[in-house]
Design an enzyme around this catalytic site. Sequence first.
Site, PDB file in Angstrom:
ATOM      1  N   ALA A 178      33.000  49.245  39.409  1.00 43.31           N
ATOM      2  CA  ALA A 178      33.273  50.692  39.403  1.00 43.31           C
ATOM      3  C   ALA A 178      32.116  51.557  38.926  1.00 43.31           C
ATOM      4  O   ALA A 178      32.104  52.751  39.202  1.00 43.31           O
ATOM      5  CB  ALA A 178      34.494  50.974  38.519  1.00 43.31           C
ATOM      6  N   SER A 179      31.156  50.999  38.234  1.00 42.84           N
ATOM      7  CA  SER A 179      30.198  51.851  37.530  1.00 42.84           C
ATOM      8  C   SER A 179      29.041  52.338  38.383  1.00 42.84           C
ATOM      9  O   SER A 179      28.262  53.192  37.948  1.00 42.84           O
ATOM     10  CB  SER A 179      29.659  51.128  36.292  1.00 42.84           C
ATOM     11  N   ARG A 180      28.892  51.811  39.587  1.00 43.04           N
ATOM     12  CA  ARG A 180      27.777  52.261  40.428  1.00 43.04           C
ATOM     13  C   ARG A 180      28.138  52.132  41.907  1.00 43.04           C
ATOM     14  O   ARG A 180      29.107  51.481  42.276  1.00 43.04           O
ATOM     15  CB  ARG A 180      26.520  51.461  40.120  1.00 43.04           C
ATOM     16  N   ASP A 221      33.644  40.100  34.259  1.00 38.94           N
ATOM     17  CA  ASP A 221      33.056  39.440  35.417  1.00 38.94           C
ATOM     18  C   ASP A 221      34.187  38.758  36.179  1.00 38.94           C
ATOM     19  O   ASP A 221      34.762  37.776  35.699  1.00 38.94           O
ATOM     20  CB  ASP A 221      32.028  38.412  34.934  1.00 38.94           C
ATOM     21  N   ASN A 274      36.405  46.084  44.881  1.00 36.68           N
ATOM     22  CA  ASN A 274      35.108  46.555  45.353  1.00 36.68           C
ATOM     23  C   ASN A 274      33.948  45.714  44.827  1.00 36.68           C
ATOM     24  O   ASN A 274      32.872  45.712  45.418  1.00 36.68           O
ATOM     25  CB  ASN A 274      34.916  48.016  44.926  1.00 36.68           C
ATOM     26  N   SER A 307      32.658  44.744  54.416  1.00 42.68           N
ATOM     27  CA  SER A 307      31.394  45.214  54.969  1.00 42.68           C
ATOM     28  C   SER A 307      31.423  44.980  56.468  1.00 42.68           C
ATOM     29  O   SER A 307      32.154  44.113  56.957  1.00 42.68           O
ATOM     30  CB  SER A 307      30.227  44.432  54.344  1.00 42.68           C
ATOM     31  N   TYR A 319      26.072  36.345  52.283  1.00 45.91           N
ATOM     32  CA  TYR A 319      26.803  37.609  52.133  1.00 45.91           C
ATOM     33  C   TYR A 319      27.804  37.769  53.274  1.00 45.91           C
ATOM     34  O   TYR A 319      28.974  38.118  53.051  1.00 45.91           O
ATOM     35  CB  TYR A 319      25.818  38.778  52.119  1.00 45.91           C
ATOM     36  N   LYS A 354      31.992  37.944  52.971  1.00 48.11           N
ATOM     37  CA  LYS A 354      32.761  39.093  53.438  1.00 48.11           C
ATOM     38  C   LYS A 354      33.714  38.717  54.574  1.00 48.11           C
ATOM     39  O   LYS A 354      34.821  39.262  54.673  1.00 48.11           O
ATOM     40  CB  LYS A 354      31.814  40.212  53.887  1.00 48.11           C
TER      41      LYS A 354
END
Length: 251
Positions: A9-11, A59, A85, A142, A155, A159
């Site tokens: 959430a922080s970035r 984490d 997210n 994504s 990655y 996803k």
Amino acid sequence: MPTAIVTGASRGIGRGISLLLAEKGYKIIAVGTREADSVSEYVTELTSLSPESIYVAADISKSECRQKILDEATKLGGFDILINNAGCAPLVRQDLLEMSEESLDRLLSINLKGTFFLSQAAAKQLIKRETYAHKMIINITSISADTSSINRGEYCISKAGLSMVTKLFADRLAEYGINVYELRPGIIETDMTACVKDKYMNMINGGLLPIKRMGQPEDIAKAVFALCEGYFSYTTGSVMNIDGGFTLSRL
């Protein structure tokens, strides 16, 4: 007041989602890997918009941290929405033929396994929850869920797996009135894409996207808000592409 857990959430995208929902009156349980004092500016902004919101350092790849998130949610009175997210990119972009086992393990542990088991535990609590009409799980995946990038295959694999997690939980939880969605961001301007911004802008200017700009976290946040408000209540397991038209077939 509905309560949403937002991981990562922080970035970046998570920041955009959590701050927009807070602005719209949601109580947020914001989750990030860094300690609160390392993201104090974000926490201050979040709580100024929604004073009852909290930040939890955790984490999601670790079972004890997943439990910590849900324990903190319980202290706050429970939650109605889980927004998965949190995710990471490879530390080094490598050709598929050179990809390491360690890199694959790292991405699957966070992007796929951690998200799956947080969703599993959260679903058991949501089943019992009766205070909000629109209970749901939203997975941020994504365009890489079905688009090959051979220099970051781990990655794409993570996803793509999360895309199936969406379908599975949508199927399993529909009987309890819990809808599950997948949002597929395209090329979004965040710290994760900063190192390849020039490359992407050249591709966009060369005609890659009908909408000729990089997406912004707010573009994803607006779609999340629409889902949270129940505007798509007769859907579940659905995929929403927020990608500037990347997936549009064109001649």
